[in-house]
Write a protein that holds these residues in place. Structure first.
Motif, PDB file in Angstrom:
ATOM      1  N   ARG A  49       1.195  -1.504   0.007  1.00  0.00           N
ATOM      2  CA  ARG A  49       0.193   0.335  -0.196  1.00  0.00           C
ATOM      3  C   ARG A  49       0.518   1.314   0.016  1.00  0.00           C
ATOM      4  N   LEU A  52       2.217   1.757  -3.428  1.00  0.00           N
ATOM      5  CA  LEU A  52       1.346   2.958  -4.238  1.00  0.00           C
ATOM      6  C   LEU A  52       1.113   4.101  -3.748  1.00  0.00           C
ATOM      7  N   ALA A  53       0.533   4.524  -2.586  1.00  0.00           N
ATOM      8  CA  ALA A  53       0.713   5.772  -2.457  1.00  0.00           C
ATOM      9  C   ALA A  53       1.919   6.687  -2.368  1.00  0.00           C
ATOM     10  N   ILE A  56       1.806   7.952  -6.269  1.00  0.00           N
ATOM     11  CA  ILE A  56       0.958   8.582  -6.457  1.00  0.00           C
ATOM     12  C   ILE A  56       1.778  10.424  -5.597  1.00  0.00           C
ATOM     13  N   GLN A 230      -5.140 -10.889  -8.687  1.00  0.00           N
ATOM     14  CA  GLN A 230      -6.043  -9.712  -9.254  1.00  0.00           C
ATOM     15  C   GLN A 230      -6.574  -8.666  -8.114  1.00  0.00           C
ATOM     16  N   TRP A 233      -5.096  -7.177  -6.034  1.00  0.00           N
ATOM     17  CA  TRP A 233      -4.265  -5.762  -6.378  1.00  0.00           C
ATOM     18  C   TRP A 233      -5.106  -5.304  -6.523  1.00  0.00           C
ATOM     19  N   TRP A 234      -6.353  -5.020  -6.122  1.00  0.00           N
ATOM     20  CA  TRP A 234      -7.452  -3.781  -6.653  1.00  0.00           C
ATOM     21  C   TRP A 234      -7.941  -3.302  -5.168  1.00  0.00           C
ATOM     22  N   MET A 236      -5.598  -3.341  -2.619  1.00  0.00           N
ATOM     23  CA  MET A 236      -4.376  -2.782  -2.389  1.00  0.00           C
ATOM     24  C   MET A 236      -4.591  -1.471  -2.948  1.00  0.00           C
ATOM     25  N   ILE A 237      -4.714  -0.776  -4.448  1.00  0.00           N
ATOM     26  CA  ILE A 237      -5.358  -0.323  -5.188  1.00  0.00           C
ATOM     27  C   ILE A 237      -5.831   1.496  -3.771  1.00  0.00           C
ATOM     28  N   VAL A 238      -6.842   0.068  -3.998  1.00  0.00           N
ATOM     29  CA  VAL A 238      -8.205   1.262  -3.549  1.00  0.00           C
ATOM     30  C   VAL A 238      -7.966   1.710  -1.925  1.00  0.00           C
ATOM     31  N   ALA A 240      -4.168   1.895  -0.926  1.00  0.00           N
ATOM     32  CA  ALA A 240      -3.330   2.855  -1.459  1.00  0.00           C
ATOM     33  C   ALA A 240      -4.459   4.612  -1.773  1.00  0.00           C
ATOM     34  N   VAL A 241      -5.515   4.284  -2.728  1.00  0.00           N
ATOM     35  CA  VAL A 241      -5.860   6.251  -2.625  1.00  0.00           C
ATOM     36  C   VAL A 241      -6.317   6.188  -1.841  1.00  0.00           C
TER      37      VAL A 241
END
Length: 311
Positions: A49, A52-53, A56, A230, A233-234, A236-238, A240-241
């Motif tokens: 996380r 990714l964060a 960004i 998959q 990973w989605w 983790m992306i959520v 991170a955002v």
């Protein structure tokens, strides 16, 4: 602005909107982490996380400040703030697999008591007798909720209280020492600190095991990394955002507004967390928890309602 700048009603209103939105998104993030804690480890979460964060946030910092203007105004205080918040997340997330999201939320909301105490001592903010009484009322509500004298008391419930102390210290540092820092830069520093701690934690687990205990809670704390599909990973992306938005929002809110007032509006996290607990984890309020919640919310309303003539 600096920590001594006069805070206007407009400043407080702006900060209140930011903090309410931020804690709503934070409650979403915490609910996701609790729901997925059995499938991953805390250290794996921190590393992925935060990578990714941080990516960004680095892009935002470069866009807003330029590639040559990445250094904070007060590096030491930014580091201290980042460490306090990183340790706060460890304490809070470490408790989630073992206690309900509702109890964790109520326990961490001893935060306004510590914010008021630390603000009065270090920032010389005017915390009136009425505010102290209201904050202490909220503290009584938390004590009732945790029920330290009953047989069903869970010692893991003390971890969110420790998180509350660390969070309050970070708030005071944000207001008193980092008020002129770019909130995006503060968020980046915090996520870098979380990344470093996640790497260190992962290496410690790797050197001592790694462990894959049957208990899901211990799996989250000391388990090794697990394979990710998959869908993982989605998630983790959520996360991170959400972390990017929340960390920027909370830093900005406490930079601009009065810490004791903004801290009181942090209470709205309780409403959101209890709602997610009921919807996702079937956590129903019992009489003791409901009593504690009422006292906590009542204390928040008392703090927010200023008598005529009070600035």
């Amino acid at each position: 602005m600096s920590g001594s700048t006069t805070i206007t009603a407009t400043d407080n209103r702006q900060s209140i909107l930011i903090v309410v939105g931020s804690v709503f998104l934070l409650s979403v993030s915490d609910a996701i982490i609790k729901a997925t804690s059995a499938e991953t480890s805390m250290w794996q979460l921190y590393v992925i996380r935060s990578v990714l964060a941080s990516g960004i946030l680095m892009a935002l910092v470069v866009h807003l400040r330029g590639a040559t203007n990445l250094w904070p105004l007060s590096p030491l205080w930014v580091v201290i703030r980042s460490l306090l918040l990183s340790l706060m997340w460890i304490a809070f997330y470490g408790a989630l697999p073992f206690i309900s999201l509702t109890v964790a939320a109520l326990a961490i909301y001893t935060t306004p008591l510590f914010i008021a105490l630390f603000s009065a001592l270090s920032l010389k903010e005017n915390v009136t007798t009425r505010k102290w009484l209201a904050i202490c009322l909220g503290f009584v509500g938390v004590v009732i909720t945790l029920a330290p004298s009953t047989e069903d008391f869970n010692t893991y419930a003390l971890l969110p209280v420790l998180a509350a102390i660390l969070y309050a210290l970070a708030v005071v540092v944000t207001k008193g020492k980092c008020a002129d820092e770019d909130p995006v830069l503060l968020a980046l520093a915090m996520n870098v600190a979380l990344l470093i701690i996640g790497v260190v934690g992962s290496l410690v687990v790797l050197q001592t095991g790694p462990h894959f205990p049957v208990d899901d809670g211990l799996r989250f704390l000391i388990g090794g990394w697990s394979a990710m599909g998959q869908g993982d990973w989605w998630i983790m992306i959520v996360l991170a955002v959400l972390m990017v938005v929340v960390s920027i929002g909370l830093a900005k809110a406490y930079q601009v507004g009065e810490t004791s007032v903004i801290g009181a509006f942090d209470y709205t996290y309780l409403i959101f967390a209890i709602a997610w607990g009921a919807l996702l984890f079937n956590e129903m309020l019992n009489g003791r928890t409901a009593t504690g919640l009422v006292l906590i919310l009542l204390s928040g309303f008392i703090v927010l309602k200023k008598p005529a003539g009070e600035r």
